[in-house]
Scaffold this active site. Structure first.
Site, short mmCIF file in Angstrom:
data_model
loop_
_atom_site.label_atom_id
_atom_site.label_comp_id
_atom_site.label_asym_id
_atom_site.label_seq_id
_atom_site.Cartn_x
_atom_site.Cartn_y
_atom_site.Cartn_z
NE ARG A 5 -4.12 -1.88 1.93
CZ ARG A 5 -4.00 -2.95 2.72
NH1 ARG A 5 -3.04 -3.00 3.61
NH2 ARG A 5 -4.86 -3.93 2.61
CE LYS A 60 -0.79 13.67 -15.13
NZ LYS A 60 -0.97 13.98 -16.55
CD GLU A 92 7.44 16.33 -22.21
OE1 GLU A 92 6.58 17.23 -22.11
OE2 GLU A 92 7.15 15.13 -22.41
CE LYS A 109 4.93 17.85 -14.37
NZ LYS A 109 5.24 16.54 -14.87
CD GLU A 118 -4.13 15.77 -16.28
OE1 GLU A 118 -2.91 15.65 -16.09
OE2 GLU A 118 -4.75 15.17 -17.16
NE ARG A 121 -0.12 17.18 -13.35
CZ ARG A 121 0.52 16.42 -12.50
NH1 ARG A 121 0.12 16.34 -11.26
NH2 ARG A 121 1.57 15.72 -12.89
CG ASN A 157 -2.22 16.42 -20.31
OD1 ASN A 157 -1.20 15.88 -19.88
ND2 ASN A 157 -3.35 16.43 -19.64
CG HIS A 180 1.74 15.07 -23.78
ND1 HIS A 180 2.39 16.26 -24.00
CD2 HIS A 180 2.63 14.29 -23.11
CE1 HIS A 180 3.60 16.20 -23.46
NE2 HIS A 180 3.78 15.02 -22.93
CG HIS A 222 0.61 10.14 -24.81
ND1 HIS A 222 -0.03 10.53 -23.66
CD2 HIS A 222 1.92 10.10 -24.51
CE1 HIS A 222 0.87 10.73 -22.72
NE2 HIS A 222 2.07 10.48 -23.21
CG HIS A 225 7.41 10.99 -24.08
ND1 HIS A 225 6.11 10.57 -24.08
CD2 HIS A 225 7.42 12.20 -23.45
CE1 HIS A 225 5.35 11.48 -23.47
NE2 HIS A 225 6.13 12.48 -23.07
P1 NAD Z 1 13.77 6.57 -20.54
O1 NAD Z 1 13.61 6.46 -19.09
O2 NAD Z 1 13.49 5.37 -21.35
O3 NAD Z 1 15.24 7.08 -20.87
C1 NAD Z 1 15.64 7.21 -22.20
C2 NAD Z 1 16.88 6.37 -22.50
O4 NAD Z 1 18.02 6.99 -21.93
C3 NAD Z 1 16.84 4.96 -21.95
O5 NAD Z 1 17.45 4.10 -22.87
C4 NAD Z 1 17.69 5.07 -20.71
O6 NAD Z 1 18.27 3.84 -20.36
C5 NAD Z 1 18.74 6.04 -21.14
N1 NAD Z 1 19.38 6.82 -20.09
C6 NAD Z 1 18.77 7.41 -19.04
N2 NAD Z 1 19.64 8.17 -18.36
C7 NAD Z 1 20.84 8.03 -18.98
C8 NAD Z 1 22.11 8.60 -18.74
N3 NAD Z 1 22.32 9.50 -17.78
N4 NAD Z 1 23.13 8.24 -19.57
C9 NAD Z 1 22.91 7.36 -20.60
N5 NAD Z 1 21.72 6.83 -20.88
C10 NAD Z 1 20.69 7.16 -20.06
O7 NAD Z 1 12.82 7.72 -21.13
P2 NAD Z 1 12.64 9.28 -20.82
O8 NAD Z 1 12.73 9.95 -22.12
O9 NAD Z 1 13.48 9.75 -19.69
O10 NAD Z 1 11.14 9.34 -20.29
C11 NAD Z 1 10.06 8.94 -21.10
C12 NAD Z 1 9.00 8.37 -20.21
O11 NAD Z 1 8.58 9.35 -19.26
C13 NAD Z 1 7.75 7.96 -20.97
O12 NAD Z 1 7.38 6.69 -20.51
C14 NAD Z 1 6.72 9.00 -20.57
O13 NAD Z 1 5.41 8.48 -20.58
C15 NAD Z 1 7.17 9.36 -19.19
N6 NAD Z 1 6.75 10.70 -18.76
C16 NAD Z 1 6.13 10.80 -17.56
C17 NAD Z 1 5.73 12.04 -17.10
C18 NAD Z 1 5.09 12.15 -15.76
O14 NAD Z 1 4.60 13.23 -15.41
N7 NAD Z 1 5.10 11.12 -14.96
C19 NAD Z 1 5.96 13.18 -17.86
C20 NAD Z 1 6.61 13.04 -19.08
C21 NAD Z 1 7.00 11.79 -19.52
ZN ZN Z 2 5.56 14.26 -22.09
#
Ligand code: NAD
Ligand code: ZN
Length: 352
Positions: free
Chosen positions: A106, A128, A170, A207, A217, A221, A225, A228, A232, A247
């Site tokens: 939990r 999120k 972003e 943000k 949201e 908020r 999006n 997105h 998405h 992404h």
């Molecule tokens: P990711 O976590 O897959 O990282 C991208 C790539 O970079 C991966 O291959 C990872 O292994 C590599 N990597 C990470 N840090 C590294 C470093 N310092 N050196 C070398 N390689 C590294 O993706 P992302 O682009 O960070 O995030 C995308 C995700 O975030 C999506 O799933 C999206 O839905 C989510 N997201 C969430 C929110 C939220 O509010 N929760 C907002 C925006 C995006």
């Molecule tokens: Zn995003």
């Protein structure tokens, strides 16, 4: 809201914080890349008996199968409700590691150490959490705040350029929805020579200001999006294909389509549409796809979580720096917006 620390000395700040915090056991969740590039930066300063779990990198692994492995690991190493998790990685690690922590017994506490630009400016703050499910992005999830977000640009040194570029979408979004001056400053001359610290701080500030006013949201908020809903849909549609989009790349496509919708539906001036289209295509190029994919992409838009009932809900720009929300569009309008993007490469310049 969660505390965010911009750190010049990540090991020092992390150790200091951990010393202040009571916890029974400490676990680090990383992916295969951050295990290699980022874990060595913090690992040696953690208590010797900490545990580490790493999963194969990539959005395709942000799913229930990996969650099951993470929950199993937490169970096997005997984490109780006072255990503390560090999510060391990009948005995939943060979203999924956070989701697993927030639901294990939990809910146990977690810290985010975002290591991609995208997760530093966006994913790691705002609470999120979630995973993809049966092809739908972030379909299963919760809102839970991390105890702390520790941001250091040291991690960007090993980040591949395409990932840096993806995260930058972003940043551009933050300018587009809230601050026209900021957007106009965001010209990329050299990816290497950017003042990332300044950019990350400004984006996180934007943000947080939005999330603070509407954490769950219900209204404002939703402006985060922007880009997105259609973005998405592109990301999901090509998730398992060779055309796979990061992404931020998908969001860049989405922002152009939704800027077009903004022009049609919420008064975004034509000049602003032109500015946005040019700025984004200059950085991201134009993603090519067949016209026959458009209907499938539109179908995914209507699965979007932001929808209420059968209409597709958008956050659209009134002008650069000013975003409205809860604007509905029908299938024909969405199709027109995607077609605008799809035909960009063959189009005459927008001002003619
Ligand atoms: P990711 O976590 O897959 O990282 C991208 C790539 O970079 C991966 O291959 C990872 O292994 C590599 N990597 C990470 N840090 C590294 C470093 N310092 N050196 C070398 N390689 C590294 O993706 P992302 O682009 O960070 O995030 C995308 C995700 O975030 C999506 O799933 C999206 O839905 C989510 N997201 C969430 C929110 C939220 O509010 N929760 C907002 C925006 C995006
Ligand atoms: Zn995003």
């Amino acid at each position: 809201m969660e505390s965010v620390i911009f750190s010049n000395n990540i090991s020092f700040d992390l150790s200091k914080y951990l010393n202040q915090m009571g916890y029974s056991q400490l676990g680090v969740i990383s992916d295969s890349n951050t295990a290699k590039f980022c874990y060595p930066i913090i690992g040696s300063l953690l208590p010797e008996n900490h545990k580490h779990f790493s999963f194969p990198a990539g959005e395709v692994n942000k799913n229930l199968t990996t969650c099951t492995q993470i929950w199993q690991w937490m169970t096997d190493v005997g984490f109780d409700r006072k255990a503390l998790i560090i999510n060391l990685g990009g948005g995939v690690t943060g979203d999924m590691g956070g989701f697993c922590a927030a639901t294990y017994k939990r809910g146990i506490r977690f810290i985010n150490i975002p290591t991609t630009l995208l997760s530093q400016v966006d994913a790691s703050v705002g609470g999120k959490l979630g995973i993809d499910f049966n092809g739908f992005k972030n379909h299963i999830g919760v809102f839970t705040q991390p105890e702390l977000v520790l941001i250091s640009e040291i991690f960007l040194e090993t980040l591949p350029l395409e990932e840096l570029r993806s995260g930058y979408a972003e940043v551009l979004k933050h300018g587009l929805i809230q601050n026209a001056d900021y957007f106009s400053c965001l010209k990329i001359n050299s990816w290497e020579k950017q003042n990332w610290r300044e950019i990350i701080e400004k984006s996180v500030q934007i943000k947080r200001e939005v999330v603070e006013k509407d954490p769950k949201e219900n209204g404002l908020r939703k402006i985060l999006n922007f880009g997105h809903t259609i973005g998405h849909a592109f990301e999901s549609f090509y998730l398992d294909s060779e055309k796979h989009l990061l992404h931020g790349e998908a969001i860049a496509v989405g922002m152009i389509c939704e800027a077009y919708l903004s022009h049609k539906k919420s008064g975004l001036p034509k000049d602003d549409l032109k500015t946005i289209t040019e700025a984004l295509t200059e950085i991201y190029g134009i993603f090519k796809f067949p016209e026959t994919d458009i209907d499938g992409i539109i179908q995914l838009c209507s699965q979007d979580k932001k929808n209420e009932g059968s209409t597709v809900n958008f956050s659209l720009l009134r002008r650069i720096g000013n975003c409205d929300y809860n604007i509905t569009a029908n299938t024909a309008e969405i199709k027109e917006a995607i077609t605008y993007y799809q035909t960009l490469s063959s189009q005459v310049p927008l001002n003619q």
